[in-house]
Scaffold this active site. Structure first.
Site, mmCIF file in Angstrom:
data_model
loop_
_atom_site.group_PDB
_atom_site.id
_atom_site.type_symbol
_atom_site.label_atom_id
_atom_site.label_comp_id
_atom_site.label_asym_id
_atom_site.label_seq_id
_atom_site.Cartn_x
_atom_site.Cartn_y
_atom_site.Cartn_z
ATOM 1 N N TRP A 48 -24.121 -1.853 -51.560
ATOM 2 C CA TRP A 48 -23.210 -3.009 -51.303
ATOM 3 C C TRP A 48 -22.676 -3.218 -49.915
ATOM 4 O O TRP A 48 -21.308 -3.063 -49.635
ATOM 5 C CB TRP A 48 -22.193 -3.326 -52.407
ATOM 6 C CG TRP A 48 -22.590 -3.632 -54.006
ATOM 7 C CD1 TRP A 48 -23.188 -2.694 -54.643
ATOM 8 C CD2 TRP A 48 -22.979 -4.803 -54.499
ATOM 9 N NE1 TRP A 48 -23.603 -3.172 -55.937
ATOM 10 C CE2 TRP A 48 -23.550 -4.445 -55.734
ATOM 11 C CE3 TRP A 48 -22.470 -6.142 -54.218
ATOM 12 C CZ2 TRP A 48 -23.868 -5.527 -56.691
ATOM 13 C CZ3 TRP A 48 -22.935 -7.204 -55.022
ATOM 14 C CH2 TRP A 48 -23.560 -6.793 -56.040
ATOM 15 N N HIS B 251 -26.037 0.278 -63.206
ATOM 16 C CA HIS B 251 -25.714 0.348 -61.648
ATOM 17 C C HIS B 251 -24.330 -0.292 -61.508
ATOM 18 O O HIS B 251 -23.901 -1.378 -62.200
ATOM 19 C CB HIS B 251 -26.791 0.258 -60.913
ATOM 20 C CG HIS B 251 -27.975 0.892 -61.242
ATOM 21 N ND1 HIS B 251 -27.972 2.268 -61.382
ATOM 22 C CD2 HIS B 251 -29.373 0.452 -61.646
ATOM 23 C CE1 HIS B 251 -29.280 2.619 -61.688
ATOM 24 N NE2 HIS B 251 -30.066 1.487 -61.501
ATOM 25 N N THR B 252 -23.969 -0.064 -60.488
ATOM 26 C CA THR B 252 -22.785 -0.956 -59.789
ATOM 27 C C THR B 252 -23.032 -2.404 -59.778
ATOM 28 O O THR B 252 -23.804 -2.835 -59.209
ATOM 29 C CB THR B 252 -22.371 -0.389 -58.422
ATOM 30 O OG1 THR B 252 -21.957 1.109 -58.565
ATOM 31 C CG2 THR B 252 -21.070 -1.049 -58.048
ATOM 32 N N GLN B 253 -22.164 -3.081 -60.348
ATOM 33 C CA GLN B 253 -22.056 -4.465 -60.527
ATOM 34 C C GLN B 253 -21.623 -5.309 -59.598
ATOM 35 O O GLN B 253 -22.039 -6.469 -59.031
ATOM 36 C CB GLN B 253 -21.792 -5.071 -61.984
ATOM 37 C CG GLN B 253 -22.492 -4.303 -63.131
ATOM 38 C CD GLN B 253 -23.971 -4.833 -62.961
ATOM 39 O OE1 GLN B 253 -24.457 -6.000 -62.937
ATOM 40 N NE2 GLN B 253 -24.849 -3.777 -63.106
ATOM 41 N N GLN B 254 -20.373 -4.848 -58.979
ATOM 42 C CA GLN B 254 -19.706 -5.266 -57.626
ATOM 43 C C GLN B 254 -18.932 -4.103 -57.101
ATOM 44 O O GLN B 254 -18.656 -3.158 -57.676
ATOM 45 C CB GLN B 254 -18.973 -6.476 -58.296
ATOM 46 C CG GLN B 254 -17.658 -5.894 -59.134
ATOM 47 C CD GLN B 254 -16.835 -6.955 -59.684
ATOM 48 O OE1 GLN B 254 -17.190 -7.809 -59.608
ATOM 49 N NE2 GLN B 254 -15.879 -6.424 -60.530
#
Length: 260
Positions: free
Chosen positions: A139, A32-35
């Site tokens: 995020w 998944h998106t890490q940042q």
């Protein structure tokens, strides 16, 4: 290569076999998106006696590059609430689609009622917590401004962990460090916020946006601001702080050729 127009750039099936993208597949874990990549910075909001003022600038930064200068980060919901988004812009767009779908569903229910700001905040906090529990967080930190079921001013926050809290003034990003002290001078507690006029709240929020423009490298001087009251939502999306924001710089000793 297969040069037929319907398959330009593909290998010829009769020579290489049928085109198959299976070699792209990986046996590794799902990722998944890490940042966050493209992000919006601060959202600031302040309660007053008749409602809530909320503001966010229109910049979306690609890392440290001021890439997109017309990204509106305030979203209205059912003429009762405003949601301000800080953080990843793509996740903001996902939540925006989710809220549009919810708004449509609410509009077509037979009850004739719709979600107030408190209901909306609870819904968003559950969505954010669920995604966090799936190890695939959105995020974002969101501020929900509006009126509760008793038509009293409501302001609360929810972040990517599903953590929620409420206060007379709230801010995301660098605003939590730079704008909050200014807002807390005006409204240190709920009692003080209940005595603020609309004009005082607007002045405090605009002053906070000005400070953020000068002090936060990920902000800009064009911003959106909304006022939520019983009469509805007054949203302005292309406000400017100042016409000559850095005009004073040439008077500073040591700036450019100024030495005296």
């Amino acid at each position: 290569m297969n040069h037929l127009p319907q398959a330009w750039g593909r290998p010829r099936d009769d020579y290489y076999g049928a085109y198959d993208a299976s070699y792209f597949q990986s046996n590794g874990p799902n990722q998944h998106t890490q940042q966050p990549i493209v992000t919006g910075t601060s959202v600031v909001a302040l309660k007053f006696k008749d409602g809530v003022v909320i503001a966010a600038d229109n910049l979306a930064s690609y890392g440290s590059l001021a890439r997109f200068t017309d990204v509106k980060r305030l979203r209205t919901f059912a003429d009762t609430s405003v949601v301000g988004f800080g953080g990843d812009v793509s996740d903001m767009q996902y939540l925006d689609r989710l809220l549009n779908s919810l708004d449509t569903e609410e509009a077509y229910t037979s009850s004739g009622h719709t979600l107030n700001a408190r209901n909306l905040h609870i819904y968003l906090s559950k969505v954010l917590y669920k995604r966090r529990s799936d190890f695939n967080p959105l995020w974002n930190q969101v501020l929900v401004a509006g009126l509760d079921e008793e038509k009293k001013p409501f302001l609360a926050s929810a972040d990517l962990l599903g953590t929620t809290f409420s206060a007379p003034s709230l801010a995301t990003g660098f605003g939590a460090h730079l704008a909050q002290p200014l807002l807390r001078k005006v409204a240190p507690d709920e009692e003080a916020a209940a005595t603020l006029s609309k004009e005082q709240a607007l002045e405090a929020v605009k002053e906070s946006m000005k400070v953020l423009f000068y002090r936060d490298a990920r902000s800009m001087d064009k911003y959106s601001i909304a006022v939520v009251t019983k009469e509805g939502i007054d949203l302005k999306e292309n406000e400017k702080l100042e016409n000559q924001s850095w005009a004073f710089a040439d008077q500073i000793r040591g700036y450019g050729t100024q030495v005296n």
